[in-house]
Write an enzyme that holds these catalytic residues in place. Structure first.
Site, PDB file in Angstrom:
ATOM      1  N   ALA A   1       2.870   7.792   4.192  1.00  0.00           N
ATOM      2  CA  ALA A   1       3.703   6.634   4.526  1.00  0.00           C
ATOM      3  C   ALA A   1       3.485   5.522   3.506  1.00  0.00           C
ATOM      4  O   ALA A   1       2.572   5.585   2.683  1.00  0.00           O
ATOM      5  CB  ALA A   1       3.384   6.135   5.938  1.00  0.00           C
ATOM      6  N   THR A   2       4.339   4.502   3.614  1.00  0.00           N
ATOM      7  CA  THR A   2       4.245   3.327   2.745  1.00  0.00           C
ATOM      8  C   THR A   2       3.988   2.102   3.602  1.00  0.00           C
ATOM      9  O   THR A   2       4.560   1.965   4.692  1.00  0.00           O
ATOM     10  CB  THR A   2       5.547   3.141   1.939  1.00  0.00           C
ATOM     11  OG1 THR A   2       5.809   4.330   1.189  1.00  0.00           O
ATOM     12  CG2 THR A   2       5.424   1.971   0.975  1.00  0.00           C
ATOM     13  N   VAL A   3       3.129   1.206   3.131  1.00  0.00           N
ATOM     14  CA  VAL A   3       2.776   0.003   3.882  1.00  0.00           C
ATOM     15  C   VAL A   3       3.461  -1.205   3.246  1.00  0.00           C
ATOM     16  O   VAL A   3       3.379  -1.408   2.030  1.00  0.00           O
ATOM     17  CB  VAL A   3       1.253  -0.210   3.915  1.00  0.00           C
ATOM     18  CG1 VAL A   3       0.905  -1.418   4.790  1.00  0.00           C
ATOM     19  CG2 VAL A   3       0.548   1.039   4.432  1.00  0.00           C
TER      20      VAL A   3
ATOM     21  N   GLY B   1       0.398   5.455   0.754  1.00  0.00           N
ATOM     22  CA  GLY B   1      -0.422   6.591   1.135  1.00  0.00           C
ATOM     23  C   GLY B   1       0.333   7.884   0.943  1.00  0.00           C
ATOM     24  O   GLY B   1       1.488   7.896   0.499  1.00  0.00           O
ATOM     25  N   SER B   2      -0.329   8.991   1.275  1.00  0.00           N
ATOM     26  CA  SER B   2       0.301  10.297   1.125  1.00  0.00           C
ATOM     27  C   SER B   2       1.376  10.545   2.173  1.00  0.00           C
ATOM     28  O   SER B   2       2.300  11.337   1.960  1.00  0.00           O
ATOM     29  CB  SER B   2      -0.761  11.396   1.203  1.00  0.00           C
ATOM     30  OG  SER B   2      -1.445  11.331   2.449  1.00  0.00           O
TER      31      SER B   2
ATOM     32  N   GLY C   1       0.824  -1.202   0.000  1.00  0.00           N
ATOM     33  CA  GLY C   1       0.000   0.000   0.000  1.00  0.00           C
ATOM     34  C   GLY C   1       0.855   1.247   0.000  1.00  0.00           C
ATOM     35  O   GLY C   1       1.993   1.225   0.491  1.00  0.00           O
TER      36      GLY C   1
ATOM     37  N   LYS D   1       3.486   0.055   8.520  1.00  0.00           N
ATOM     38  CA  LYS D   1       3.396   1.359   7.869  1.00  0.00           C
ATOM     39  C   LYS D   1       4.598   2.175   8.306  1.00  0.00           C
ATOM     40  O   LYS D   1       4.802   2.414   9.506  1.00  0.00           O
ATOM     41  CB  LYS D   1       2.087   2.040   8.271  1.00  0.00           C
ATOM     42  CG  LYS D   1       1.692   3.234   7.434  1.00  0.00           C
ATOM     43  CD  LYS D   1       0.290   3.693   7.819  1.00  0.00           C
ATOM     44  CE  LYS D   1      -0.208   4.817   6.919  1.00  0.00           C
ATOM     45  NZ  LYS D   1      -1.593   5.225   7.290  1.00  0.00           N
TER      46      LYS D   1
ATOM     47  N   ASP E   1     -11.856   9.983   7.151  1.00  0.00           N
ATOM     48  CA  ASP E   1     -11.495   9.581   5.789  1.00  0.00           C
ATOM     49  C   ASP E   1     -12.039   8.191   5.458  1.00  0.00           C
ATOM     50  O   ASP E   1     -11.318   7.333   4.937  1.00  0.00           O
ATOM     51  CB  ASP E   1      -9.973   9.616   5.615  1.00  0.00           C
ATOM     52  CG  ASP E   1      -9.559   9.658   4.144  1.00  0.00           C
ATOM     53  OD1 ASP E   1     -10.397  10.044   3.299  1.00  0.00           O
ATOM     54  OD2 ASP E   1      -8.399   9.322   3.836  1.00  0.00           O
TER      55      ASP E   1
END
Length: 385
Positions: free
Chosen positions: A17-19, A14-15, A12, A34, A129
C-alpha cells in the site's frame, strides 16, 4: 471513517500500500492514510492489518483512527487511517543524527519499542517485521507502526518480514512467534547504533537468510557500545528461540534504565566529547518567547551562565592575558576556516560537517569572540569534533 478529508502528499511507500497525508478541511486535523486498490490482493492484506490495528490501544503503538472505501479516478480504494507521526521513522531519525544515535537516546527509544512489543504479545499479536523503518518518531518518542506482516500467535500464516531482520527460526520457516520480534529488536538497536542494517556486509537477501538460518552466526555487536548495551543485544541474539529473553525480562535489563546525564553535570572542558553532544538531545533546548532556540539546559548554556556570573571579560586582542596558540595574526584569522576545511576533507561526510560546524559557530556567537577563537583552537580540537 465518516468525515470529509483530502488526500495529501505521499509520505510512505510499502509493498502492499501507499501512505498519504489525510487532511480534514474543517478541523485542520492531520492523519496518515494507508490506501490500496480494492481490485488487487493487497487490499485484503490492508483490511487484515486494519482488523489487527483496530483491536490495539497503547501509547507505544500508532493509534487507529478508522477506515473507509472511496472511489477516486474511477478506482475503488480501501483506506486505513492512523495517527500521523511528524518526524518520520527511526531509520530517518538515525540518518538525521549523523548515522548514529547516542546511547542514552538508543536506550530511551528501545524501552519504548519493548513496551510496545510487550503489549502486543500480551494481546497475542506478533509484529513479524520490527525494523527502523517501521518504528515511527513523534514528539514524545517512538511508536510501533506498519502491521502489514502482523499475525496472531496461533494463526497459521506464511513467514513474513524483512530477511535482514529475521530470526533463525523464521529464516528456516519453522515458526514466527514472540521471540522473532525480540531478535528483530536487537537488529533495530544495531541499526540505531551504526546507521546500517545488522548484516551490512551482505547484500543478497537469499545469502542473508541462509547465514541466519543455518550458520552459527549472530549480527556483529559494535565494540564501542557499553557493556550493558552489549549484554542487552546478546540476550536478543540467542539463536535458540526458547532461550531468548522475553520482552518482560528485557524491560528489567540495566541497559533500559540508562537515562540522560543529569543537568547538574557540567563538562570540565570544551574538549570533552560530551560538550558537543548537547544539540543531539531534543530535550536540551527550548524555544524562548521570540521563537528562538535557547540552549539553557545544555553544557554550552550552563557555561555561558557561569561566565555571566563573574565580571565581564575583556576580549581585546591587545590584552596581555592572551596566549598566542597559533602563528601570527593571519593564522589566527583563518584558523576556523582551516579547521572546517580539514574536517570536511578528512573526517566527516557533508551532513555531519554542517552539524559540527554549527556547533562551533554557536560557541563563537555565545561568547562574542569570533576573531579570537582562532587563538584557542589547536590541532587537538580535531580529536573531539
Amino acid at each position: 471513517m465518516e468525515m470529509e478529508w483530502t488526500r495529501g502528499n505521499i509520505i510512505g511507500q510499502g509493498s502492499s500500500a501507499t501512505v498519504y497525508l489525510a487532511i480534514s478541511p474543517r478541523s485542520s486535523d492531520v492523519s496518515a492514510v494507508k490506501s490500496a486498490e480494492t481490485s488487487v490482493s493487497n487490499s485484503k492484506q490492508l483490511q487484515r492489518e486494519q482488523r489487527i490495528l483496530s483491536s490495539l490501544s497503547s501509547p507505544y503503538i500508532v493509534s487507529y483512527k478508522g477506515c473507509n472505501f472511496t472511489k477516486e479516478n474511477y478506482k475503488n480504494w480501501f483506506n486505513l487511517f492512523m495517527e500521523y507521526m511528524p518526524f518520520g521513522n527511526l531509520s530517518e531519525e538515525t540518518r538525521r543524527n549523523g548515522g548514529r544515535l547516542n546511547e542514552p537516546t538508543m536506550a530511551h527509544y528501545t524501552r519504548q519499542i519493548v513496551e510496545g512489543l510487550e503489549y502486543l504479545h500480551s494481546k497475542g499479536v506478533v509484529h513479524c517485521d520490527i525494523k527502523g523503518s517501521n518504528i515511527l518518531v513523534g514528539e514524545k518518542g517512538v511508536k510501533i507502526g506498519d502491521f502489514g506482516c502482523a499475525k496472531m500467535v496461533d494463526e497459521i500464516a506464511p513467514i513474513a518480514g524483512t530477511p535482514m531482520y529475521m530470526s533463525p527460526e523464521a529464516a528456516r520457516g519453522e515458526e514466527q512467534g514472540y521471540p522473532c520480534d525480540v531478535w528483530s529488536l536487537g537488529c533495530t538497536v544495531i541499526e540505531m547504533a551504526t546507521g546500517f542494517s545488522p548484516w551490512s556486509n551482505v547484500e543478497d537477501p537469499v545469502n542473508v537468510l541462509f547465514r541466519v538460518a543455518y550458520c552459527d552466526e549472530v549480527p556483529m555487536i559494535p565494540c564501542f557500545l557499553s557493556e550493558q548495551a552489549k549484554d542487552f543485544l546478546k540476550k536478543c541474539f540467542v539463536r535458540a528461540s526458547k532461550e531468548r529473553w522475553s520482552c518482560s525480562q528485557l524491560l528489567k535489563h540495566p541497559f533500559l534504565e540508562k537515562i540522560q546525564e543529569s543537568d547538574s553535570c557540567s563538562p570540565t572542558s570544551i574538549l570533552e566529547p560530551g560538550f558537543w553532544n548537547c544539540e543531539e538531545d531534543s530535550e536540551s533546548f527550548v524555544f524562548d518567547d521570540l521563537g528562538k532556540i535557547s540552549f539553557e539546559n545544555c553544557p554550552v548554556g550552563r557555561i555561558k551562565k557561569l561566565a555571566l556570573c563573574s565580571r565581564d571579560p575583556c576580549w581585546k586582542l591587545g590584552d596581555e592575558n592572551w596566549i598566542i596558540a597559533r602563528g601570527n595574526d593571519a593564522d589566527a584569522e583563518s584558523s576556523i576556516s582551516d579547521v572546517n576545511d580539514r574536517i570536511s576533507s578528512d573526517y566527516f561526510c557533508e551532513d555531519y560537517v554542517n552539524y559540527k560546524i554549527s556547533d562551533v559557530s554557536f560557541v563563537v556567537n555565545s561568547f562574542d569572540f569570533e576573531r579570537d577563537i582562532g587563538r584557542l583552537m589547536t590541532d587537538s580540537t580535531l580529536d573531539f569534533l
